[in-house]
Design a protein around this motif. Structure first.
Motif, PDB file in Angstrom:
ATOM      1  N   THR A  31       0.851  -1.189   0.103  1.00  0.00           N
ATOM      2  CA  THR A  31      -0.122   0.374   0.125  1.00  0.00           C
ATOM      3  C   THR A  31       1.010   1.293  -0.114  1.00  0.00           C
ATOM      4  OG1 THR A  31      -1.676  -1.144   1.411  1.00  0.00           O
ATOM      5  CG2 THR A  31      -1.891   1.036   1.051  1.00  0.00           C
ATOM      6  N   VAL A  32       0.790   2.018  -1.050  1.00  0.00           N
ATOM      7  CA  VAL A  32       1.679   3.288  -1.163  1.00  0.00           C
ATOM      8  C   VAL A  32       0.697   4.271  -0.513  1.00  0.00           C
ATOM      9  CG1 VAL A  32       2.838   4.642  -2.709  1.00  0.00           C
ATOM     10  CG2 VAL A  32       2.404   2.311  -3.030  1.00  0.00           C
ATOM     11  N   ASN A  33       1.250   4.923   0.600  1.00  0.00           N
ATOM     12  CA  ASN A  33       0.724   6.156   1.056  1.00  0.00           C
ATOM     13  C   ASN A  33       1.337   7.390   0.420  1.00  0.00           C
ATOM     14  OD1 ASN A  33      -1.437   5.440   2.903  1.00  0.00           O
ATOM     15  ND2 ASN A  33       0.478   4.479   4.271  1.00  0.00           N
ATOM     16  N   ASP A  34       2.723   7.533   0.614  1.00  0.00           N
ATOM     17  CA  ASP A  34       3.475   8.685  -0.079  1.00  0.00           C
ATOM     18  C   ASP A  34       4.344   8.128  -0.987  1.00  0.00           C
ATOM     19  OD1 ASP A  34       5.365  11.374   1.034  1.00  0.00           O
ATOM     20  OD2 ASP A  34       4.236  11.023  -0.668  1.00  0.00           O
ATOM     21  N   VAL A  35       5.440   7.541  -0.527  1.00  0.00           N
ATOM     22  CA  VAL A  35       6.501   6.861  -1.254  1.00  0.00           C
ATOM     23  C   VAL A  35       7.069   5.647  -0.890  1.00  0.00           C
ATOM     24  CG1 VAL A  35       8.861   7.080  -1.906  1.00  0.00           C
ATOM     25  CG2 VAL A  35       7.634   9.092  -1.860  1.00  0.00           C
ATOM     26  N   GLU A  36       6.835   4.692  -1.419  1.00  0.00           N
ATOM     27  CA  GLU A  36       7.296   3.029  -1.136  1.00  0.00           C
ATOM     28  C   GLU A  36       8.385   2.879  -1.955  1.00  0.00           C
ATOM     29  OE1 GLU A  36       4.960   2.425   2.115  1.00  0.00           O
ATOM     30  OE2 GLU A  36       6.577   1.233   1.494  1.00  0.00           O
ATOM     31  N   CYS A  37       9.556   2.243  -1.278  1.00  0.00           N
ATOM     32  CA  CYS A  37      10.656   1.780  -1.963  1.00  0.00           C
ATOM     33  C   CYS A  37      10.983   0.375  -1.816  1.00  0.00           C
ATOM     34  CB  CYS A  37      11.930   2.876  -2.016  1.00  0.00           C
ATOM     35  SG  CYS A  37      11.557   4.150  -2.373  1.00  0.00           S
ATOM     36  N   VAL A  38      11.444  -0.261  -2.928  1.00  0.00           N
ATOM     37  CA  VAL A  38      11.795  -1.521  -2.802  1.00  0.00           C
ATOM     38  C   VAL A  38      13.203  -1.623  -3.351  1.00  0.00           C
ATOM     39  CG1 VAL A  38      11.074  -3.932  -3.721  1.00  0.00           C
ATOM     40  CG2 VAL A  38       9.447  -2.610  -2.907  1.00  0.00           C
ATOM     41  N   TYR A  39      14.079  -2.701  -2.834  1.00  0.00           N
ATOM     42  CA  TYR A  39      15.367  -2.729  -2.972  1.00  0.00           C
ATOM     43  C   TYR A  39      15.572  -4.194  -3.729  1.00  0.00           C
ATOM     44  CZ  TYR A  39      16.049   1.449  -0.400  1.00  0.00           C
ATOM     45  OH  TYR A  39      15.960   2.766   0.175  1.00  0.00           O
ATOM     46  N   GLU A  40      16.382  -4.220  -4.951  1.00  0.00           N
ATOM     47  CA  GLU A  40      16.608  -5.398  -5.398  1.00  0.00           C
ATOM     48  C   GLU A  40      18.046  -5.431  -5.933  1.00  0.00           C
ATOM     49  OE1 GLU A  40      14.288  -7.824  -5.849  1.00  0.00           O
ATOM     50  OE2 GLU A  40      15.189  -9.362  -6.810  1.00  0.00           O
ATOM     51  N   TYR A  41      18.757  -6.622  -5.573  1.00  0.00           N
ATOM     52  CA  TYR A  41      20.180  -6.734  -5.924  1.00  0.00           C
ATOM     53  C   TYR A  41      20.181  -7.199  -7.358  1.00  0.00           C
ATOM     54  CZ  TYR A  41      25.021  -7.098  -4.877  1.00  0.00           C
ATOM     55  OH  TYR A  41      26.653  -7.055  -4.978  1.00  0.00           O
ATOM     56  N   VAL A  42      21.278  -6.652  -8.002  1.00  0.00           N
ATOM     57  CA  VAL A  42      21.562  -6.960  -9.496  1.00  0.00           C
ATOM     58  C   VAL A  42      22.995  -7.449  -9.429  1.00  0.00           C
ATOM     59  CG1 VAL A  42      21.706  -6.346 -11.607  1.00  0.00           C
ATOM     60  CG2 VAL A  42      19.943  -5.535 -10.629  1.00  0.00           C
ATOM     61  N   LEU A  43      23.157  -8.602  -9.564  1.00  0.00           N
ATOM     62  CA  LEU A  43      24.318  -9.403  -9.395  1.00  0.00           C
ATOM     63  C   LEU A  43      25.325  -9.111 -10.508  1.00  0.00           C
ATOM     64  CD1 LEU A  43      23.733 -12.961  -8.363  1.00  0.00           C
ATOM     65  CD2 LEU A  43      25.419 -11.326  -7.502  1.00  0.00           C
ATOM     66  N   TYR A  44      24.890  -9.105 -11.762  1.00  0.00           N
ATOM     67  CA  TYR A  44      26.042  -8.798 -12.990  1.00  0.00           C
ATOM     68  C   TYR A  44      25.678  -7.470 -13.720  1.00  0.00           C
ATOM     69  CZ  TYR A  44      26.869 -13.747 -12.095  1.00  0.00           C
ATOM     70  OH  TYR A  44      27.154 -14.857 -11.276  1.00  0.00           O
ATOM     71  N   GLU A  45      26.747  -6.973 -14.183  1.00  0.00           N
ATOM     72  CA  GLU A  45      26.144  -5.702 -14.990  1.00  0.00           C
ATOM     73  C   GLU A  45      25.647  -6.339 -16.478  1.00  0.00           C
ATOM     74  OE1 GLU A  45      30.037  -3.311 -15.775  1.00  0.00           O
ATOM     75  OE2 GLU A  45      29.032  -2.983 -17.714  1.00  0.00           O
ATOM     76  N   GLY A  46      24.939  -5.555 -16.969  1.00  0.00           N
ATOM     77  CA  GLY A  46      24.367  -6.159 -18.168  1.00  0.00           C
ATOM     78  C   GLY A  46      23.115  -7.149 -18.322  1.00  0.00           C
TER      79      GLY A  46
END
Lengths: 214, 211
Positions: A31-46
């Protein structure tokens, strides 16, 4: 000789198992009230980062279509990789310029809280560089990785369709409620107005009021 | 041998597990809920942990969260009070939206905790590392088995979507019927109210001897 080679082979196979266990996250909603952020890790470039998000409306009784939610993807360096403003759902795909922690932010410019259902997938296909580094990595592994990524895109599309179907269902439920309640209110109002009319006319002709006024 | 193997698995697991889960921030005193639509009779596994802001040092004592996992109907499936990590696994009895809600206790000064949350449902809960270890299965075969599983889950999902579309269509048809009948009824109500008005006023005026 064989005893020495076996641990190394097991090591590599474990590495391969784990590298192919890069599972996508399931379709989640916040549920987004104002700002909701989710982080995801990217292993490799590209790597190709793909996904979708759909705004599944709450039961807003009076307003019409939702104005929209802003979506921003920020790379670990701090610059924004992908932006989408004022939509009620979209698919996205981009190539990660570098590896690291990516931030996916939803911004709700209005005060009513909205539920956003999203799905993010980071896909990695081993390329020639990886093939050259690791001798146990066959060219067939590349084909299998491509196949897996293609199936992931089908799954991602299915999740998108399912989220849109949920929103459609909410709209339909709201339509059904409106049809029933608005028409019942209309009948009630009609009956009230006509009885008011009758009472007024009766009052005009009642003996307490002056007879000549009519 | 087995010990070094498991250690290696764990080490690689921590290296690669960050890519599997979603990470979000929780301010002290606030609640955040993540929900997922899960079908009935499917296995679901969740792992949550607070990320240590200071690498190498022990976690601050005040960094604790309370979590509750509830189904769409309100039944609580998992509850943990003031922990910094944990996991849950259960088989869903009902289908619908499952909510995993995190509460952060009030800190003074207000602090933000980063929480790593991994929630898998249905087909993705299968532990492939166990399957590989047990059967001494070839890597390629394992990959192809995984693809086969993915394809069958896609197939099942298509059936599910088809069912939902059918329900939606039936709902739409019923709304259409209702609207038709309600409009006809509205016309009938209007005419009958007008008729009643006229009849009542006629008898009233006749009683008053005006007509």
């Amino acid at each position: 000789m064989e005893a020495r080679h076996r641990p190394a082979k097991l090591l590599v196979s474990i590495f391969l198992i784990w590298s192919f266990l890069v599972n996508p996250i399931s379709s989640l909603s916040v549920t987004v009230n104002d700002v909701e952020c989710v982080y995801e890790y990217v292993l490799y470039e590209g790597d190709t980062v793909s996904g979708n998000y759909v705004v599944v409306d709450h039961d807003i009784f009076w307003s019409s279509d939702h104005p929209g939610i802003d979506f921003t993807v920020t790379s670990p360096a701090g610059n924004s990789v992908h932006t989408q403003k004022g939509t009620s759902g979209d698919k996205f795909e981009f190539k990660a310029p570098r590896s690291g922690m990516y931030k996916f932010c939803f911004h709700n410019p209005y005060s009513t809280p909205e539920t956003v259902s999203f799905y993010i997938h980071v896909g990695h296909i081993p390329n020639e560089h990886d093939l050259a580094k690791d001798e146990h990595l066959d060219p067939i592994n590349v084909k299998i990785a491509e196949l897996r990524e293609a199936l992931e895109s089908v799954t991602s599309e299915q999740k998108y369709l399912k989220a849109r179907d949920t929103r459609h269902r909410h709209t339909n439920e709201s339509t059904r409620k409106r049809v029933i309640y608005y028409t019942l209110a209309e009948y009630l109002l009609l009956a009230c107005v006509s009885s008011l009319q009758v009472f007024y006319i009766r009052r005009l002709f009642s003996k307490s009021v002056a007879y000549n006024r009519v | 041998m087995v010990r070094s193997l498991t250690f290696l698995l764990l080490a690689l697991g921590t290296l690669f597990s960050v890519s599997e889960s979603v990470r979000f921030e929780l301010q002290s005193g606030h609640t955040k809920c993540i929900s997922e639509d899960i079908k009935s009779n499917s296995m679901t596994v969740g792992k949550y942990s607070i990320i240590n802001p200071n690498e190498g040092q022990p976690m601050p004592q005040s960094h604790k969260i309370t979590i509750r996992v509830t189904s769409a109907y309100g039944n609580s499936y998992h509850y943990a009070d003031l922990v910094d990590s944990g996991q849950f696994a259960f088989t869903t009895a009902e289908s619908g939206d499952y909510n995993a809600c995190f509460w952060a206790p009030d800190h003074n000064p207000p602090d933000t905790m980063a929480i790593e949350f991994d929630w898998k449902a249905g087909i993705t809960t299968r532990d492939w590392s166990n399957v590989a270890k047990k059967g001494q299965v070839d890597m390629m075969e394992l990959e192809l088995k995984k693809l086969q599983d993915t394809i069958s889950s896609i197939h099942d999902e298509m059936f599910y979507l088809r069912e939902r579309e059918k329900e939606m269509q039936e709902l739409n048809i019923s709304i259409n019927d209702k609207m038709g009948w309600m409009s006809v009824l509205s016309l009938a109500v209007c005419l009958s109210v007008a008729g009643l008005q006229l009849w009542h006023l006629k008898t009233f005026f006749e009683k008053k001897k005006i007509i």
